[in-house]
Design an enzyme around this catalytic site. Sequence first.
Site, mmCIF file in Angstrom:
data_model
loop_
_atom_site.group_PDB
_atom_site.id
_atom_site.type_symbol
_atom_site.label_atom_id
_atom_site.label_comp_id
_atom_site.label_asym_id
_atom_site.label_seq_id
_atom_site.Cartn_x
_atom_site.Cartn_y
_atom_site.Cartn_z
ATOM 1 N N ASP A 299 -6.444 -4.030 -1.331
ATOM 2 C CA ASP A 299 -6.212 -4.410 0.057
ATOM 3 C C ASP A 299 -7.025 -5.643 0.445
ATOM 4 O O ASP A 299 -8.163 -5.827 -0.015
ATOM 5 C CB ASP A 299 -6.596 -3.222 0.957
ATOM 6 C CG ASP A 299 -6.349 -3.490 2.416
ATOM 7 O OD1 ASP A 299 -5.181 -3.687 2.785
ATOM 8 O OD2 ASP A 299 -7.321 -3.504 3.200
ATOM 9 N N GLU B 274 -2.857 -7.596 -2.546
ATOM 10 C CA GLU B 274 -2.293 -7.932 -1.234
ATOM 11 C C GLU B 274 -2.992 -9.228 -0.808
ATOM 12 O O GLU B 274 -4.065 -9.210 -0.216
ATOM 13 C CB GLU B 274 -2.549 -6.824 -0.214
ATOM 14 C CG GLU B 274 -1.822 -7.073 1.098
ATOM 15 C CD GLU B 274 -2.659 -6.784 2.345
ATOM 16 O OE1 GLU B 274 -2.123 -6.896 3.455
ATOM 17 O OE2 GLU B 274 -3.856 -6.478 2.206
#
Length: 788
Positions: free
Chosen positions: A457, A510
Amino acid sequence: MTPPKKKAAAQKAVTKKAVAKKAASKKAQGKDKEKEKAAPAVKAAAKKPKKPPVAPPVAPFSPALDAVDRERLLHGAHHAPHSVLGAHPAPGGIVFRALRPYARSVTVLAGDLRAELHDDGDGFFSGLLPLTEVPAYRLLVAYEGTVVETEDAYRFLPTLGELDLHLIGEGRHEQLWTVLGAHPRTHQGVRGTSFSVWAPNARGVRLAGTFNFWDGTGYPMRSLGSSGVWELFVPGIGEGELYKFDITRPDGSHTQRADPLARRTEVPPATSSIVHASAYEWGDEEWLARRAEIPVHEAPFSVYEIHLPSWRPGLTYRQLADQLPAYVKDLGFTHVELMPVAEHPFGGSWGYQVTGFYAPTARLGTPDDFKHLVDALHRAGIGVLMDWVPAHFPRDDWALAEFDGRPLYEHEDPLRAAHPDWGTLEFDFGRREVRNFLVANASYWCEEFHIDGLRVDAVASMLYLDYSREPGQWTPNEHGGRENLDAVAFLQEMNATVYRRSPGVVTIAEESTAWDGVTRATHHPGPSGFGGLGFGLKWNMGWMHDSLEYMTHEPVHRRYHHHEMTFSMVYAYSENYVLPISHDEVVHGKRSLVSKMPGDWWQQRANLRAYLAFMWAHPGKQLLFMGQEFAQGAEWSEAHGPDWWLLDPAYGAEADHRGVRDLVRDLNGVYRTTPALWQQDTDPAGFQWIVGDAAEDNVFAFLRYDADGSPLLSVSNLSPVVRHDYRLGVPDDVPAWHETLNTDAAAYGGSGVAHLDPIKPEPHARHGRPAAVRLTLPPLSTVWLRPA
């Protein structure tokens, strides 16, 4: 001439000297006579034997601790409690000391020996026993109303070896979780639990838990040299005990902290760590053996993203294992991606503000329960990805923030420590022990829980020093640039380590910028001079943003935004991409996927179906968030999850939602059996435009090829009109095409415009190709055709 007064004084002085001299002479004569009288006695004494010299009196040895050690132990500021507590050789025997707050008495038991220690006050007990060596012994501790016989924690050697400490100091302990934290074990023949924690700035560390009524006074830990690690083996306690570390900060104040490497935690909002030992027996050997046979970027990879607590609210890990694998397998997805499962204090963060990096959230069960869920998915043929959050952590005062009284896991520079967007703290990626904590954590999930991939993330927030910061709020790197060189090195090390240790595992970034080489190998430098970050895949945030922007426009306006659907092919092979329709796109006012689409309810569903088929045919892997597979109209909420009632046969519009879900099932079914759709996702040879500039028609047509050259033709008509006799150039080596999927099929809720018979090309050049087919393009649809 001398004055009369001075003359008289001089005569007086001479007279005094004469008198003194005479007196001294008489005294000397007297001493000589005394010596002559004493001579016979001295001679006689010389003949007698001499007495040995008498040593000055020695204070008796006191077994009690001195005031300094007592004070340090009572205040939790002793770095070497094992050097003063326990049993040690001493003058006159073996000294025994114990610190047992609230005890009435402490007795040493050694074979037939039973000796009660002296009560020195404040919980200290001591005694000196006339023994020649330290015996095997136990303690009999009497409290009010009970007597406990136990081993002495301060008779055990450290449970960490020199190699462990060396690797920790170097930041290279790839299995850090096996030495830090709490570990039930047999040590020196005794069952108990070893505890260890890294806290280099602490003046002292004590262990507090249910086993000592959360009073750590009697459980001081020892410092293992310059490593910054504190350790204590506690005999007689095991799995299920709650604990925290009572840390004495540099200023002398105390803080109780959860274990950074706890493998199990209490259910939030409770915050204690729990001693855990896994007893799970895996059944996924076949899955693990074959998952590395085909590289992920050359294999089918269709992902269903799930927030476990809300997929079916109220279900535990084991209950989810009874339902989730069957549902995902029926829909044909190859993988699930779990939003962060690591422990977090606030459910509304969806798991993205982690406090327990080594513990699956206790909201749904134990760590072994989570293993059972992963195992069940594997046995159903479904891979398991999980979101992993190494970019930041929350400021909770029982967790990592200023863990030992000073910045430790976070950067010491406040400008580098505070995350500007989320009110959290950023990890200090330049500190080797912190980097080790995170790299080992990545391996931990893959090795201990058999996770098949980590979606990392917020990578962009890690890579740039000026991320969400204004001028003056950040400091350039050593080269004057804005790249966070520490974060780059960390990500490279993490990826290299995970791929080396866990064959078949994939890491996914990401990353929302155009950083060069996200999925390039770490040892291959790019134009910027950096080696690649080493990820296996990267989320294609540009494709997601552009394509959704196009789809939200009314068809009459789409001609002006045609490039938003084609631009992704300009950079499609710059990285290995995943096409993500994730949770982020269906919350916080962004609307659900079907609700983004223009038009009435029929058109919204038609747009959605056409878009999904376009997405499944586009180069790159696919990811779809739960609830979107059946056209949920409401935004996702972690409070109640997907609107499953939409699929209730008693609901009037159930067929509309079931039709979209059936399409998703068929998309995955055709996808998995058609190598052209996945085998060359990262190779330009796997894609050819047929028509990419038909903006006035809202039409997109392209070919996908597998490694053997077998094609699939995808045609999207994103206008609400039927286009008859629409000619498209095709290869002349395919004698006929048949329709393998049509999003306008009546079974999906469409108008039923379809090609029932094979379509034969005509020998007329079109779009630069030697042959052409005439198609009837359904409204707001995507059609797939394969060689007949």
